[in-house]
Design a protein around this motif. Structure first.
Motif, mmCIF file in Angstrom:
data_model
loop_
_atom_site.group_PDB
_atom_site.id
_atom_site.type_symbol
_atom_site.label_atom_id
_atom_site.label_comp_id
_atom_site.label_asym_id
_atom_site.label_seq_id
_atom_site.Cartn_x
_atom_site.Cartn_y
_atom_site.Cartn_z
ATOM 1 N N PHE A 96 37.312 -80.860 -6.659
ATOM 2 C CA PHE A 96 36.125 -81.700 -6.601
ATOM 3 C C PHE A 96 34.994 -81.044 -7.385
ATOM 4 C CE2 PHE A 96 38.601 -82.580 -2.790
ATOM 5 C CZ PHE A 96 38.674 -83.965 -2.819
ATOM 6 N N ALA A 97 33.948 -81.788 -7.627
ATOM 7 C CA ALA A 97 32.790 -81.242 -8.331
ATOM 8 C C ALA A 97 32.218 -80.070 -7.538
ATOM 9 C CB ALA A 97 31.731 -82.333 -8.496
ATOM 10 N N PRO A 98 31.741 -79.031 -8.229
ATOM 11 C CA PRO A 98 31.164 -77.889 -7.527
ATOM 12 C C PRO A 98 29.981 -78.300 -6.651
ATOM 13 C CG PRO A 98 31.512 -77.392 -9.846
ATOM 14 C CD PRO A 98 31.719 -78.866 -9.683
ATOM 15 N N ILE A 99 29.863 -77.671 -5.502
ATOM 16 C CA ILE A 99 28.738 -77.919 -4.596
ATOM 17 C C ILE A 99 27.877 -76.667 -4.581
ATOM 18 C CG2 ILE A 99 28.034 -78.517 -2.257
ATOM 19 C CD1 ILE A 99 30.804 -79.729 -1.846
ATOM 20 N N THR A 100 26.621 -76.799 -4.967
ATOM 21 C CA THR A 100 25.679 -75.687 -4.958
ATOM 22 C C THR A 100 24.703 -75.885 -3.806
ATOM 23 O OG1 THR A 100 25.838 -75.405 -7.346
ATOM 24 C CG2 THR A 100 23.936 -74.424 -6.260
ATOM 25 N N PHE A 101 24.656 -74.913 -2.912
ATOM 26 C CA PHE A 101 23.821 -75.007 -1.722
ATOM 27 C C PHE A 101 22.475 -74.325 -1.956
ATOM 28 C CE2 PHE A 101 28.242 -75.200 -0.523
ATOM 29 C CZ PHE A 101 28.285 -76.245 0.388
ATOM 30 N N THR A 102 21.411 -74.989 -1.523
ATOM 31 C CA THR A 102 20.067 -74.450 -1.697
ATOM 32 C C THR A 102 19.416 -74.069 -0.375
ATOM 33 O OG1 THR A 102 19.098 -76.676 -1.642
ATOM 34 C CG2 THR A 102 19.707 -75.776 -3.804
ATOM 35 N N GLU A 103 20.109 -74.324 0.738
ATOM 36 C CA GLU A 103 19.593 -73.969 2.054
ATOM 37 C C GLU A 103 20.695 -73.318 2.875
ATOM 38 O OE1 GLU A 103 16.515 -74.192 3.200
ATOM 39 O OE2 GLU A 103 15.800 -75.050 1.313
ATOM 40 N N ALA A 104 20.320 -72.301 3.662
ATOM 41 C CA ALA A 104 21.284 -71.653 4.547
ATOM 42 C C ALA A 104 21.699 -72.617 5.657
ATOM 43 C CB ALA A 104 20.670 -70.388 5.146
ATOM 44 N N GLY A 105 22.908 -72.431 6.177
ATOM 45 C CA GLY A 105 23.395 -73.274 7.261
ATOM 46 C C GLY A 105 24.899 -73.401 7.223
ATOM 47 N N GLU A 106 25.436 -74.225 8.103
ATOM 48 C CA GLU A 106 26.874 -74.460 8.180
ATOM 49 C C GLU A 106 27.139 -75.898 7.776
ATOM 50 O OE1 GLU A 106 29.493 -74.691 11.969
ATOM 51 O OE2 GLU A 106 29.557 -72.581 11.356
ATOM 52 N N TYR A 107 28.059 -76.073 6.838
ATOM 53 C CA TYR A 107 28.365 -77.394 6.297
ATOM 54 C C TYR A 107 29.842 -77.701 6.514
ATOM 55 C CZ TYR A 107 23.891 -76.707 3.924
ATOM 56 O OH TYR A 107 22.572 -76.471 3.644
ATOM 57 N N HIS A 108 30.140 -78.984 6.742
ATOM 58 C CA HIS A 108 31.512 -79.387 7.070
ATOM 59 C C HIS A 108 31.950 -80.553 6.185
ATOM 60 C CE1 HIS A 108 31.421 -76.940 10.751
ATOM 61 N NE2 HIS A 108 30.152 -77.285 10.789
ATOM 62 N N PHE A 109 33.212 -80.481 5.740
ATOM 63 C CA PHE A 109 33.774 -81.514 4.878
ATOM 64 C C PHE A 109 35.200 -81.819 5.302
ATOM 65 C CE2 PHE A 109 30.767 -78.937 2.524
ATOM 66 C CZ PHE A 109 29.922 -79.879 1.963
ATOM 67 N N VAL A 110 35.626 -83.066 5.101
ATOM 68 C CA VAL A 110 37.015 -83.465 5.336
ATOM 69 C C VAL A 110 37.624 -83.870 3.997
ATOM 70 C CG1 VAL A 110 38.512 -85.244 6.320
ATOM 71 C CG2 VAL A 110 36.799 -84.142 7.744
ATOM 72 N N VAL A 111 38.841 -83.374 3.731
ATOM 73 C CA VAL A 111 39.570 -83.715 2.512
ATOM 74 C C VAL A 111 40.808 -84.520 2.890
ATOM 75 C CG1 VAL A 111 40.764 -82.829 0.475
ATOM 76 C CG2 VAL A 111 38.772 -81.602 1.395
ATOM 77 N N ARG A 112 41.046 -85.609 2.200
ATOM 78 C CA ARG A 112 42.230 -86.428 2.458
ATOM 79 C C ARG A 112 42.716 -87.016 1.146
ATOM 80 N NH1 ARG A 112 40.994 -91.936 2.255
ATOM 81 N NH2 ARG A 112 38.755 -92.405 2.332
ATOM 82 N N GLU A 113 43.960 -87.463 1.170
ATOM 83 C CA GLU A 113 44.497 -88.201 0.029
ATOM 84 C C GLU A 113 44.231 -89.676 0.251
ATOM 85 O OE1 GLU A 113 48.557 -88.733 -2.643
ATOM 86 O OE2 GLU A 113 48.700 -87.852 -0.638
ATOM 87 N N LYS A 114 43.772 -90.347 -0.786
ATOM 88 C CA LYS A 114 43.477 -91.768 -0.689
ATOM 89 C C LYS A 114 44.726 -92.575 -1.014
ATOM 90 C CE LYS A 114 40.265 -95.252 -2.482
ATOM 91 N NZ LYS A 114 39.117 -95.453 -3.417
#
Length: 194
Positions: A96-114
């Motif tokens: 996927f496109a790179p994700i650049t974070f600008t704030e501290a914290g915890e981030y969550h993502f789900v990956v699936r096949e369409k």
């Protein structure tokens, strides 16, 4: 792609890339979530196309909460896609496109096949229903941020429960069967006069 202070995903130019196995960061506050696609039963062919979806989610449900405002990607939605068109071999990579974070914290993502619908479905291929939950932790050291994947969970197809056991990376496996092809292209018998 940048996650700003309000939790929105916005576009940014970057040449950095983090390979997911698990993630190695070339730029500390940037990660790229990647995976592999395997096809058994036959090799990839010209015209094959597979799509994967990365969706921002919330803990602890690991799914979108209708009452929670979700981050948005450059397309103005809460998910982004990665499309591959492998023409040979049995395994292909996607990212996927790179994700650049600008704030501290915890981030969550789900990956699936369409799973494609109708004519976009690859005949004979059974799609992998697995889901992967990726946790990214962004910590601040002085004026710098360090983003890295700290957890990788998987659900299905073997179990309906989320598990971290034996998961090395994100991997989807599809199976090709000629029996499935017959469902798309049934044999029609023609009876002619002698």
């Amino acid at each position: 792609v940048v996650v700003n202070e309000s939790g929105e995903l916005t576009e940014t130019e970057t040449d950095s890339k983090a390979v997911f196995t698990n993630v190695v960061n070339k730029t500390l506050n940037t990660v790229t979530i990647s995976g592999t696609k395997t096809l058994t039963g036959r090799e990839f062919r010209e015209g094959d196309q597979f799509t994967f979806v990365l969706t921002a989610c919330q803990e602890p449900n690991r799914f979108k909460d209708e009452n929670t405002e979700m981050p948005v990607n450059p397309l103005g939605e809460d998910s982004m896609e990665a499309v591959i068109t492998p023409a040979s071999g049995g395994t292909a990579e996607f990212s996927f496109a790179p994700i650049t974070f600008t704030e501290a914290g915890e981030y969550h993502f789900v990956v699936r096949e369409k799973r494609p619908a109708g004519e976009n479905t690859v005949p004979g291929v059974t799609y992998d229903p697995a889901l992967y939950h990726v946790t990214v932790e962004v910590t601040k050291f002085g004026a710098k941020l360090n983003a890295q994947v700290t957890e990788l969970w998987k659900r299905g197809p073997e179990t309906t429960d989320w598990t971290m056991d034996g998961i090395g990376d994100i991997s989807f496996t599809n199976t090709y069967s000629t029996a499935e092809v017959d469902r798309y292209f049934p044999v029609q018998k023609q009876i002619g006069s002698a």
